[in-house]
Design an enzyme around this catalytic site. Structure first.
Site, PDB file in Angstrom:
ATOM      1  N   SER A 237       3.387   4.249  -3.454  1.00  0.00           N
ATOM      2  CA  SER A 237       3.619   4.104  -2.150  1.00  0.00           C
ATOM      3  C   SER A 237       2.251   5.282  -1.780  1.00  0.00           C
ATOM      4  O   SER A 237       1.532   5.702  -1.505  1.00  0.00           O
ATOM      5  CB  SER A 237       4.862   3.651  -2.185  1.00  0.00           C
ATOM      6  OG  SER A 237       5.224   4.421  -0.102  1.00  0.00           O
ATOM      7  N   ASP A 330       4.814  -6.846   0.902  1.00  0.00           N
ATOM      8  CA  ASP A 330       5.407  -5.932   1.985  1.00  0.00           C
ATOM      9  C   ASP A 330       5.454  -5.750   3.506  1.00  0.00           C
ATOM     10  O   ASP A 330       4.312  -5.422   4.956  1.00  0.00           O
ATOM     11  CB  ASP A 330       3.655  -4.482   1.437  1.00  0.00           C
ATOM     12  CG  ASP A 330       3.887  -3.839   0.869  1.00  0.00           C
ATOM     13  OD1 ASP A 330       5.481  -2.855   1.986  1.00  0.00           O
ATOM     14  OD2 ASP A 330       3.689  -2.824   0.278  1.00  0.00           O
ATOM     15  N   HIS A 365       6.730  -3.996  -0.949  1.00  0.00           N
ATOM     16  CA  HIS A 365       6.357  -2.948  -1.722  1.00  0.00           C
ATOM     17  C   HIS A 365       6.548  -2.595  -2.585  1.00  0.00           C
ATOM     18  O   HIS A 365       6.279  -1.606  -3.563  1.00  0.00           O
ATOM     19  CB  HIS A 365       6.941  -2.317  -0.502  1.00  0.00           C
ATOM     20  CG  HIS A 365       6.321  -1.111  -0.119  1.00  0.00           C
ATOM     21  ND1 HIS A 365       5.035  -0.768  -0.108  1.00  0.00           N
ATOM     22  CD2 HIS A 365       7.326   0.199  -0.740  1.00  0.00           C
ATOM     23  CE1 HIS A 365       5.176   0.961  -0.096  1.00  0.00           C
ATOM     24  NE2 HIS A 365       6.153   1.897  -0.248  1.00  0.00           N
TER      25      HIS A 365
END
Length: 422
Positions: A237, A330, A365
């Protein structure tokens, strides 16, 4: 009946074999797994099986006919775990104390049942322990040069290839991936760069300046058991955004390879990292969508992917192999669009041969080490407001779990190729 688990103790990413013997031939049974998180929440999974002509069920060979997973899934009793009914909302399973194992209790019940496990009488029980930290791995707190983190070093004299491990914008110190990397032969520094103790000042702190990450890289590089010419960056991330930025623009950070999970190259490159993080926070209020369950969706915050050069890392300047890992469902970050743009930029710059992209349909994600329970949405603490919200991460459990297992194997192969073999 008798349950055996082989191996009964192992690493969290190591497959086990569960066998139930001495059942009646053709007997319907439910296998149930249960673990308690460090927050005292219980997580469970279960599968429905029918014993063979010898009264045996082998989870590695037999299909589950229903439950929290179905089909031939040797590790379904781990990856399909969910909080037990009645649990607090928004939970995510994360191990904080990596020095102790995850203890999973396996039980077998007669018939195909889907609830009432605490009241039902089990035919047999067994316990397995799954660890992030292999025997002999050394864990050391790092508080040096303003840097906060935890260093994990494999057993033996070394020197070992090393990984600087950076998590996302949720902040805090997350150790379990680094512990597992050390268990596979890599010195790994789990870096804390958004401290929960900093509160309102977190996004403006020194830990969000380039020099902080450069100091962390240098501390790792200079460690006596680290091979200083065999270093990698690994980010998830926002940690991926930082890793890309350092690789392209830093004169200190010079990794031999780079792994980016669920990240993007979109950020203000003319400003500091803290300014980029601050701009992202400013966008949250006006550009956030929600789903039907009031979970926040952030994937549109940086869409469309900008064309301006100063709004994205110039990945055409990357000079080391790059592994991108993308979940196609995601909902937190536009990782698929970012990967596509990065590929175009690298193609135009002539360094496309350095890029490997793994793209997983149905994955969200939070692509974590294998067999970690999947959270499609969970609670999240916003910086600097210190406000708790629920974020939609995305992913369908079975597809996401496949992505976690496959990508982890390929991360280890990628690191071995570029840090050990080459």
């Amino acid at each position: 009946p008798l349950i055996t688990i082989q191996p009964s103790r192992g690493l969290i990413d190591e497959k086990f074999q569960i066998t139930v013997k001495n059942l009646l031939p053709g007997q319907a049974v439910t296998l149930h797994s249960l673990t308690q998180s460090e927050d005292s929440d219980f997580w469970e999974a279960f599968g429905h099986y029918v014993s063979d002509g010898k009264g045996t069920v082998k989870v590695a060979e037999d299909v589950s006919l229903g439950g929290s997973y179905d089909g031939l899934e040797p590790m379904g009793l781990l990856w399909s775990m969910k909080p037990v009914p009645g649990s607090r909302p928004g939970l995510r399973f994360r191990k904080t104390d990596v020095c102790t194992p995850v203890v999973v209790r396996i039980a077998v019940y007669t018939g195909h049942i889907g609830d009432g496990f605490t009241e039902a009488s089990a035919l047999a029980r067994a316990v397995t322990e799954r660890s992030y930290m292999a025997p002999g791995v050394r864990r050391t707190d790092i508080r040096q040069g303003g840097v906060r983190g935890t260093l994990f070093v494999p057993p033996g004299p070394g020197p070992f290839p090393a990984v600087l491990d950076m998590w996302g914008g949720g902040g805090g110190l997350v150790e379990y991936r680094s512990a597992l990397l050390a268990s596979h032969g890599y010195a790994s520094l789990a870096l804390e760069y958004l401290s929960h103790s900093e509160g309102q000042n977190a996004w403006a702190s020194q830990s969000l300046e380039e020099q902080y990450f450069e100091t962390a890289f240098t501390i790792l590089k200079d460690h006596p058991r680290v091979a200083s010419d065999r270093m990698a960056l690994l980010g998830l991330s926002f940690g991926s955004s930082i890793a890309l930025r350092l690789t392209v623009y830093s004169k200190v950070v010079n990794p031999r390879c780079l792994v980016c999970i669920s990240g993007s190259h979109v950020q203000l490159v003319g400003n500091s990292i803290s300014n980029s993080f601050h701009e992202f926070n400013m966008n949250i209020n006006g550009m956030t969508r929600t789903d039907d369950n009031n979970n926040l969706i952030w994937r549109n915050l940086i869409l469309p992917i900008p064309t301006e050069a100063n709004r994205k890392v110039q990945v055409g300047r990357i000079k080391c192999p790059l592994l991108l890992i993308v979940g196609e469902d995601d909902q937190n970050w536009p990782t698929a669009e970012s990967a596509e743009d990065m590929e175009k930029m690298m193609e135009a710059a002539g360094n496309r041969h350095l890029l490997t992209t793994l793209s997983y349909p149905g994955a969200g994600h939070l692509i974590e080490p294998p067999y970690s329970p999947h959270a499609r949405a969970s609670n999240f603490m916003l910086f600097p407001q210190r406000t708790k919200v629920s974020l939609l991460w995305g992913g369908e459990t079975k597809a996401h779990s496949y992505a976690q297992e496959d990508s982890w194997q390929k991360i280890l192969m990628f690191l071995e190729e570029h840090l050990y073999v080459s």
